[in-house]
Design an enzyme around this catalytic site. Structure first.
Site, mmCIF file in Angstrom:
data_model
loop_
_atom_site.group_PDB
_atom_site.id
_atom_site.type_symbol
_atom_site.label_atom_id
_atom_site.label_comp_id
_atom_site.label_asym_id
_atom_site.label_seq_id
_atom_site.Cartn_x
_atom_site.Cartn_y
_atom_site.Cartn_z
ATOM 1 N N LYS A 1 33.332 -14.280 72.313
ATOM 2 C CA LYS A 1 32.139 -14.699 71.561
ATOM 3 C C LYS A 1 30.892 -14.555 72.434
ATOM 4 O O LYS A 1 29.831 -14.142 71.981
ATOM 5 C CB LYS A 1 32.310 -16.168 71.128
ATOM 6 C CG LYS A 1 31.188 -16.689 70.243
ATOM 7 C CD LYS A 1 31.263 -18.194 70.048
ATOM 8 C CE LYS A 1 32.266 -18.624 69.013
ATOM 9 N NZ LYS A 1 31.736 -18.706 67.646
ATOM 10 N N MET B 1 29.294 -17.693 58.443
ATOM 11 C CA MET B 1 30.537 -18.456 58.499
ATOM 12 C C MET B 1 31.218 -18.337 59.868
ATOM 13 O O MET B 1 32.391 -17.991 59.986
ATOM 14 C CB MET B 1 31.480 -18.006 57.376
ATOM 15 C CG MET B 1 30.859 -18.143 55.993
ATOM 16 S SD MET B 1 30.109 -19.756 55.658
ATOM 17 C CE MET B 1 31.547 -20.629 55.076
ATOM 18 N N ARG B 2 30.428 -18.634 60.904
ATOM 19 C CA ARG B 2 30.925 -18.508 62.264
ATOM 20 C C ARG B 2 30.272 -19.629 63.077
ATOM 21 O O ARG B 2 29.103 -19.951 62.830
ATOM 22 C CB ARG B 2 30.463 -17.150 62.793
ATOM 23 C CG ARG B 2 31.317 -16.535 63.830
ATOM 24 C CD ARG B 2 31.009 -15.070 63.963
ATOM 25 N NE ARG B 2 31.927 -14.280 63.172
ATOM 26 C CZ ARG B 2 33.192 -14.046 63.511
ATOM 27 N NH1 ARG B 2 33.663 -14.507 64.654
ATOM 28 N NH2 ARG B 2 33.979 -13.343 62.740
ATOM 29 N N HIS C 1 23.888 -26.149 54.268
ATOM 30 C CA HIS C 1 25.295 -26.449 54.013
ATOM 31 C C HIS C 1 25.444 -27.059 52.615
ATOM 32 O O HIS C 1 24.679 -27.948 52.242
ATOM 33 C CB HIS C 1 25.816 -27.424 55.084
ATOM 34 C CG HIS C 1 27.271 -27.703 54.943
ATOM 35 N ND1 HIS C 1 28.248 -26.826 55.378
ATOM 36 C CD2 HIS C 1 27.922 -28.748 54.379
ATOM 37 C CE1 HIS C 1 29.438 -27.326 55.095
ATOM 38 N NE2 HIS C 1 29.264 -28.494 54.495
ATOM 39 N N GLY D 1 24.265 -13.203 50.349
ATOM 40 C CA GLY D 1 22.878 -13.080 50.785
ATOM 41 C C GLY D 1 21.838 -13.520 49.776
ATOM 42 O O GLY D 1 20.698 -13.056 49.822
ATOM 43 N N SER D 2 22.204 -14.458 48.882
ATOM 44 C CA SER D 2 21.180 -14.887 47.913
ATOM 45 C C SER D 2 20.095 -15.731 48.609
ATOM 46 O O SER D 2 18.916 -15.639 48.242
ATOM 47 C CB SER D 2 21.805 -15.648 46.742
ATOM 48 O OG SER D 2 22.325 -16.879 47.151
ATOM 49 N N ASN D 3 20.462 -16.509 49.609
ATOM 50 C CA ASN D 3 19.438 -17.257 50.355
ATOM 51 C C ASN D 3 18.579 -16.302 51.176
ATOM 52 O O ASN D 3 17.356 -16.452 51.244
ATOM 53 C CB ASN D 3 20.086 -18.304 51.269
ATOM 54 C CG ASN D 3 20.493 -19.547 50.505
ATOM 55 O OD1 ASN D 3 19.647 -20.366 50.158
ATOM 56 N ND2 ASN D 3 21.777 -19.680 50.216
ATOM 57 N N ASN E 1 20.509 -24.682 59.678
ATOM 58 C CA ASN E 1 21.606 -24.230 58.814
ATOM 59 C C ASN E 1 21.511 -24.906 57.462
ATOM 60 O O ASN E 1 21.063 -26.042 57.361
ATOM 61 C CB ASN E 1 22.944 -24.598 59.471
ATOM 62 C CG ASN E 1 24.136 -24.157 58.641
ATOM 63 O OD1 ASN E 1 24.158 -23.042 58.099
ATOM 64 N ND2 ASN E 1 25.135 -25.023 58.517
HETATM 65 C C1 GAR Z 1 25.415 -20.976 50.655
HETATM 66 O O1 GAR Z 1 25.701 -21.652 49.466
HETATM 67 C C2 GAR Z 1 25.483 -21.898 51.850
HETATM 68 O O2 GAR Z 1 25.220 -23.230 51.521
HETATM 69 C C3 GAR Z 1 26.905 -21.721 52.293
HETATM 70 O O3 GAR Z 1 27.196 -20.370 52.085
HETATM 71 C C4 GAR Z 1 26.489 -19.931 50.939
HETATM 72 C C5 GAR Z 1 25.914 -18.556 51.209
HETATM 73 O O4 GAR Z 1 25.402 -18.010 50.033
HETATM 74 N N1 GAR Z 1 27.048 -22.100 53.677
HETATM 75 C C6 GAR Z 1 28.132 -22.685 54.186
HETATM 76 O O5 GAR Z 1 29.123 -22.939 53.518
HETATM 77 C C7 GAR Z 1 28.023 -23.017 55.662
HETATM 78 N N2 GAR Z 1 29.105 -23.844 56.072
HETATM 79 P P1 GAR Z 1 24.470 -16.745 50.058
HETATM 80 O O6 GAR Z 1 25.178 -15.693 50.899
HETATM 81 O O7 GAR Z 1 24.361 -16.321 48.618
HETATM 82 O O8 GAR Z 1 23.132 -17.157 50.629
#
Ligand code: GAR
Length: 186
Positions: free
Chosen positions: A65, A90-91, A109, A12-14, A107
């Site tokens: 789903k 991740m779904r 990525h 959850g840093s984003n 999203n």
């Molecule tokens: C992020 O780095 C994002 O780019 C990646 O998951 C991480 C979540 O980090 N997303 C994917 O790989 C999507 N296919 P966070 O939980 O610290 O925000």
């Protein structure tokens, strides 16, 4: 003020960076809902600490789903959500959510799409031996990480440590996601 929902599965840093940007008025929006498919994830505790309402569910508690997505759509509707930001969710987004919110889901990525779509993007890029890595923000459609690209940033890295690539990439992600959401809402 606009209303955002964030979807996440992990650290959850984003999520934290976007909530902070909303709280300091950098984004003219409020994160009104976190959707998380991993009740034990760190992001759930972050939401509690930051006072963001959270719906945490386990897919295995639902027959399909479609069933859990109908519940999510109901929640999004009740909150008046305008934009959904996937931040490490991740779904794969299914038809129920896409029919209701298609064109309003983005999203982030950790690769320069269309290279290294799907899970373990950074690990796959390191294994391949690429020297230029990057981050992509794109619209979500019914393809795997294949929707129209909104923004991309690249960085050079010549090594073989995926953790280090994650670290560099995430610093870029936090700023880039905030800037992109701001632009979209304008
Ligand atoms: C992020 O780095 C994002 O780019 C990646 O998951 C991480 C979540 O980090 N997303 C994917 O790989 C999507 N296919 P966070 O939980 O610290 O925000």
């Amino acid at each position: 003020m606009h209303k955002l929902a964030l979807f996440a599965s992990g650290k959850g840093s984003n999520f934290e960076a976007i909530v902070a940007a909303c709280n300091r008025g950098e984004i003219d929006a409020q994160v009104v809902l976190l959707i998380c498919d991993k009740p034990q994830a760190e992001v759930v505790r972050k939401a509690e600490r930051l006072g963001v309402e959270c719906f945490a569910f386990s897919a295995k508690d639902y027959a399909t789903k479609e069933e859990y997505e109908r519940q999510i759509v109901h929640l999004l509707d009740s909150k008046g959500v305008e934009l959904i930001c996937l931040a490490g969710y991740m779904r794969i987004v299914g038809s129920v959510l896409l029919e209701a919110y298609g064109g309003r889901i983005i999203n982030i990525h950790p690769s320069l799409l269309p290279a290294f779509a799907g899970a373990r993007a950074v690990e796959k890029a390191v294994e391949y031996g690429v020297k230029v890595f990057g981050i992509t923000i794109h619209w979500v459609d019914d393809t795997l990480d294949g929707g129209k690209i909104i923004a991309q940033r690249a960085f050079e890295y010549d090594g073989n440590d995926p953790e280090e690539v994650h670290r560099i990439g995430q610093q870029i992600e936090h700023k880039m996601y905030v800037e992109t959401i701001k632009k979209i809402l304008k």
